[in-house]
Design a protein around this motif. Structure first.
Motif, PDB file in Angstrom:
ATOM      1  N   GLY A 279       0.812  -1.207   0.000  1.00  0.00           N
ATOM      2  CA  GLY A 279       0.000   0.000   0.000  1.00  0.00           C
ATOM      3  C   GLY A 279       0.845   1.256   0.000  1.00  0.00           C
ATOM      4  N   GLN A 280       2.022   1.177   0.614  1.00  0.00           N
ATOM      5  CA  GLN A 280       2.943   2.309   0.640  1.00  0.00           C
ATOM      6  C   GLN A 280       4.035   2.183  -0.432  1.00  0.00           C
ATOM      7  OE1 GLN A 280       4.639   3.286   4.462  1.00  0.00           O
ATOM      8  NE2 GLN A 280       2.731   2.928   5.567  1.00  0.00           N
ATOM      9  N   SER A 281       4.108   1.009  -1.045  1.00  0.00           N
ATOM     10  CA  SER A 281       5.192   0.713  -1.998  1.00  0.00           C
ATOM     11  C   SER A 281       6.547   0.990  -1.354  1.00  0.00           C
ATOM     12  CB  SER A 281       5.035   1.545  -3.283  1.00  0.00           C
ATOM     13  OG  SER A 281       3.878   1.171  -3.977  1.00  0.00           O
ATOM     14  N   ALA A 282       6.702   0.493  -0.137  1.00  0.00           N
ATOM     15  CA  ALA A 282       7.929   0.765   0.612  1.00  0.00           C
ATOM     16  C   ALA A 282       8.191  -0.344   1.614  1.00  0.00           C
ATOM     17  CB  ALA A 282       7.820   2.102   1.344  1.00  0.00           C
ATOM     18  N   TYR A 283       9.470  -0.499   1.962  1.00  0.00           N
ATOM     19  CA  TYR A 283       9.856  -1.381   3.059  1.00  0.00           C
ATOM     20  C   TYR A 283       9.817  -0.578   4.355  1.00  0.00           C
ATOM     21  CZ  TYR A 283      11.561  -4.993  -0.168  1.00  0.00           C
ATOM     22  OH  TYR A 283      11.657  -5.971  -1.135  1.00  0.00           O
ATOM     23  N   ARG A 284       9.208  -1.158   5.407  1.00  0.00           N
ATOM     24  CA  ARG A 284       9.112  -0.470   6.693  1.00  0.00           C
ATOM     25  C   ARG A 284       9.618  -1.385   7.811  1.00  0.00           C
ATOM     26  NH1 ARG A 284       5.844   3.951   7.189  1.00  0.00           N
ATOM     27  NH2 ARG A 284       7.102   4.145   9.090  1.00  0.00           N
ATOM     28  N   GLU A 285      10.268  -0.799   8.796  1.00  0.00           N
ATOM     29  CA  GLU A 285      10.843  -1.572   9.898  1.00  0.00           C
ATOM     30  C   GLU A 285       9.768  -2.366  10.633  1.00  0.00           C
ATOM     31  OE1 GLU A 285      12.434  -0.941  14.411  1.00  0.00           O
ATOM     32  OE2 GLU A 285      12.599   0.774  13.048  1.00  0.00           O
ATOM     33  N   ILE A 286      10.083  -3.641  10.896  1.00  0.00           N
ATOM     34  CA  ILE A 286       9.177  -4.494  11.654  1.00  0.00           C
ATOM     35  C   ILE A 286       9.907  -5.205  12.799  1.00  0.00           C
ATOM     36  CG2 ILE A 286       9.488  -6.600  10.256  1.00  0.00           C
ATOM     37  CD1 ILE A 286       6.398  -6.927  10.431  1.00  0.00           C
ATOM     38  N   SER A 287      11.245  -5.203  12.726  1.00  0.00           N
ATOM     39  CA  SER A 287      12.051  -5.805  13.787  1.00  0.00           C
ATOM     40  C   SER A 287      13.408  -5.129  13.818  1.00  0.00           C
ATOM     41  CB  SER A 287      12.242  -7.307  13.556  1.00  0.00           C
ATOM     42  OG  SER A 287      13.132  -7.856  14.526  1.00  0.00           O
ATOM     43  N   SER A 288      13.922  -4.949  15.037  1.00  0.00           N
ATOM     44  CA  SER A 288      15.265  -4.410  15.222  1.00  0.00           C
ATOM     45  C   SER A 288      15.978  -5.314  16.207  1.00  0.00           C
ATOM     46  CB  SER A 288      15.178  -2.969  15.753  1.00  0.00           C
ATOM     47  OG  SER A 288      16.435  -2.342  15.742  1.00  0.00           O
ATOM     48  N   CYS A 289      17.085  -5.907  15.801  1.00  0.00           N
ATOM     49  CA  CYS A 289      17.838  -6.847  16.631  1.00  0.00           C
ATOM     50  C   CYS A 289      19.219  -6.267  16.916  1.00  0.00           C
ATOM     51  CB  CYS A 289      17.969  -8.198  15.945  1.00  0.00           C
ATOM     52  SG  CYS A 289      16.387  -9.029  15.642  1.00  0.00           S
ATOM     53  N   SER A 290      19.520  -6.059  18.185  1.00  0.00           N
ATOM     54  CA  SER A 290      20.748  -5.350  18.561  1.00  0.00           C
ATOM     55  C   SER A 290      21.610  -6.147  19.519  1.00  0.00           C
ATOM     56  CB  SER A 290      20.403  -4.010  19.216  1.00  0.00           C
ATOM     57  OG  SER A 290      19.735  -3.155  18.318  1.00  0.00           O
ATOM     58  N   ASN A 291      22.914  -6.029  19.291  1.00  0.00           N
ATOM     59  CA  ASN A 291      23.924  -6.523  20.229  1.00  0.00           C
ATOM     60  C   ASN A 291      24.418  -5.309  21.006  1.00  0.00           C
ATOM     61  OD1 ASN A 291      26.067  -7.644  21.590  1.00  0.00           O
ATOM     62  ND2 ASN A 291      27.094  -8.472  19.786  1.00  0.00           N
ATOM     63  N   THR A 292      24.241  -5.305  22.323  1.00  0.00           N
ATOM     64  CA  THR A 292      24.677  -4.159  23.128  1.00  0.00           C
ATOM     65  C   THR A 292      26.028  -4.402  23.793  1.00  0.00           C
ATOM     66  OG1 THR A 292      23.696  -4.744  25.281  1.00  0.00           O
ATOM     67  CG2 THR A 292      22.233  -3.734  23.637  1.00  0.00           C
ATOM     68  N   GLY A 293      26.639  -5.562  23.525  1.00  0.00           N
ATOM     69  CA  GLY A 293      27.904  -5.869  24.195  1.00  0.00           C
ATOM     70  C   GLY A 293      27.710  -5.895  25.703  1.00  0.00           C
ATOM     71  N   ASP A 294      28.663  -5.299  26.444  1.00  0.00           N
ATOM     72  CA  ASP A 294      28.526  -5.267  27.909  1.00  0.00           C
ATOM     73  C   ASP A 294      27.975  -3.927  28.402  1.00  0.00           C
ATOM     74  OD1 ASP A 294      30.642  -3.511  27.624  1.00  0.00           O
ATOM     75  OD2 ASP A 294      32.094  -4.696  28.749  1.00  0.00           O
ATOM     76  N   PHE A 295      27.463  -3.105  27.489  1.00  0.00           N
ATOM     77  CA  PHE A 295      26.996  -1.758  27.812  1.00  0.00           C
ATOM     78  C   PHE A 295      25.863  -1.775  28.832  1.00  0.00           C
ATOM     79  CE2 PHE A 295      24.617   2.171  26.940  1.00  0.00           C
ATOM     80  CZ  PHE A 295      25.629   3.116  26.925  1.00  0.00           C
TER      81      PHE A 295
END
Length: 426
Positions: free
Chosen positions: A342-358
């Motif tokens: 409908g938007q003819s676009a890719y949109r974020e659905i998941s974000s997977c992050s490594n934060t280390g020891d932060f």
């Protein structure tokens, strides 16, 4: 939180790293505060030691009948006691300023994170599947949703903007998606299902990096607790102030919870539709691992999120975020962006992050490697597996029909009680 010992040893490297986050050099300020704190602490310790020595000597002088010496020692002790609060306050002040400065600094990007300022500089890693070709003009979910039970007007009337009331088959499809995701992550990907609190204290949000910098993005209750913006907060803080048995690592936790965000930093973005809500549901993935395992765990977690999109047959692309577009606590992030016809676009659905020891440093979460005496900070990772509302949006747009109906993906059949299609109201 950053390791002050590492900054002392390599201040130039630290400034170079945070410069990739578009921040000015700050190592000299950190080291100056650290020096002030350490010097004040040394004076306090020296004064305490001398006070104890003099106090002991007073008794000895009195026992020997040397009143003059005893009086001189008493005067010295009194002088030390008078001076100590000044040094103690100097140490507290420097320590507090140092902690506040370090707490406000984001994590340093990993070496393989691309340079860049915003999402335009993110790097596409891969694509999965080819977007469907429609023989009619594909509509956005906000246009086809209302006839299927996505009631924006009632949600707004009850709670205001960015709230939605789901009815009938739409509500059931939303529930089916969450249950399917949770079953997939526990049954196939080895995550342990949890039902954590959605109200947390200040220290929990500090541990995962939402406080102090992003307080305006959160909802706070009248008794001082906070509604979680993601189950990452509750799940990651499950190991707060712990020395974890090595045999328990890796720990993989998941939860389906409501999440709450004020979206203070997203004014004017996605005001229409179901993509950016104040209240939404999400299946969160959290891993607690040994440092040497975190890179492989990051790939594994991302694959677990990708598996949901593949099972639903939703086209997507995998993006490696640039340094300027990563979240505050992340050292490396993969985003999954689903295709919305409908938007003819890719949109974020998941974000997977490594934060280390932060995050682990902020939470004081450690483990003791086998055969070693010292403890080591764990590495923490988090990701969406997936955001339920945005997945609902993706299903509506990718499975829509010309008559306004929406087919139900095959993998959701066991959760839909025989319903295979959502039909628009007459």
């Amino acid at each position: 939180m950053h390791d002050i010992a590492t900054i002392r040893a390599n201040p130039e490297d630290f400034d170079t790293a945070i410069a990739r986050r578009a921040l000015e050099p700050v190592a000299s300020r950190i080291l100056a505060l650290d020096t002030q704190r350490r010097e004040a602490l040394t004076k306090v310790q020296e004064a305490q030691g001398r006070r104890n020595e003099a106090s002991k000597a007073i008794g000895q002088a009195m026992g020997q009948g040397d009143k003059d010496k005893a009086e001189a020692l008493k005067a010295e002790v009194a002088e030390i006691k008078a001076a100590m609060p000044r040094w103690e306050e100097a140490e507290r002040k420097a320590a507090s300023e140092l902690e506040d400065l370090l707490a406000a600094l984001p994590n340093a990007p990993a070496s393989d994170v691309p340079a860049g300022e915003d999402e335009a500089d993110n790097v596409e890693i891969a694509r999965w599947s080819t977007p469907r070709t429609f023989d009619f003009a594909a509509q956005e979910h906000a246009d086809i949703g209302p006839a299927l039970g996505m009631d924006f007007e009632t949600g707004a009337a009850i709670s205001g903007a960015r709230f939605t009331f789901l009815r009938g088959g739409m509500a059931r499809l939303h529930r089916a998606l969450g249950q399917f995701m949770l079953d997939q992550q526990t049954g196939q990907n080895g995550y342990t299902e949890c039902a954590p609190p959605v109200l947390v204290r200040d220290e929990a949000l500090f541990g995962t990096g939402q406080l102090p910098k992003f307080a305006e993005d959160q909802f706070k209750t009248t008794d001082g607790r906070w509604l979680i913006p993601t189950a990452e907060v509750s799940l990651t803080n499950a190991v707060r102030d712990q020395i974890i048995d090595t045999a328990r690592l890796p720990m993989r936790l998941t939860a389906l919870t409501p999440c709450f965000r004020s979206e203070a930093g997203a004014a004017g973005r996605d005001t229409r539709g179901f993509i950016r809500q104040h209240q939404f549901e999400k299946v969160e993935l959290v891993s607690i691992v040994r440092p040497e395992d975190s890179e492989a765990e990051h790939e594994r977690m991302t694959e677990a999120a990708e598996g949901i999109l593949q099972a639903l047959n939703l086209p997507y692309r995998k993006m490696l975020l640039c340094a300027g577009d990563m979240g505050f606590t992340a050292r490396k992030t993969f985003d999954l962006e689903v295709w919305l016809p409908g938007q003819s676009a890719y949109r974020e659905i998941s974000s997977c992050s490594n934060t280390g020891d932060f995050q682990a440093r902020r939470m004081n979460a450690r483990f003791k490697p086998e055969g070693e005496k010292k403890t080591v900070f764990v590495h923490t990772l988090n990701g969406s597996g997936l955001a339920v509302g945005r997945t609902l949006v993706a299903v509506l747009e990718n499975y829509q029909n010309a008559d306004g109906s929406v087919d139900v993906p095959d993998v959701l059949a066991p959760y839909m009680g025989g319903v295979t299609r959502l039909e628009p109201a007459a």
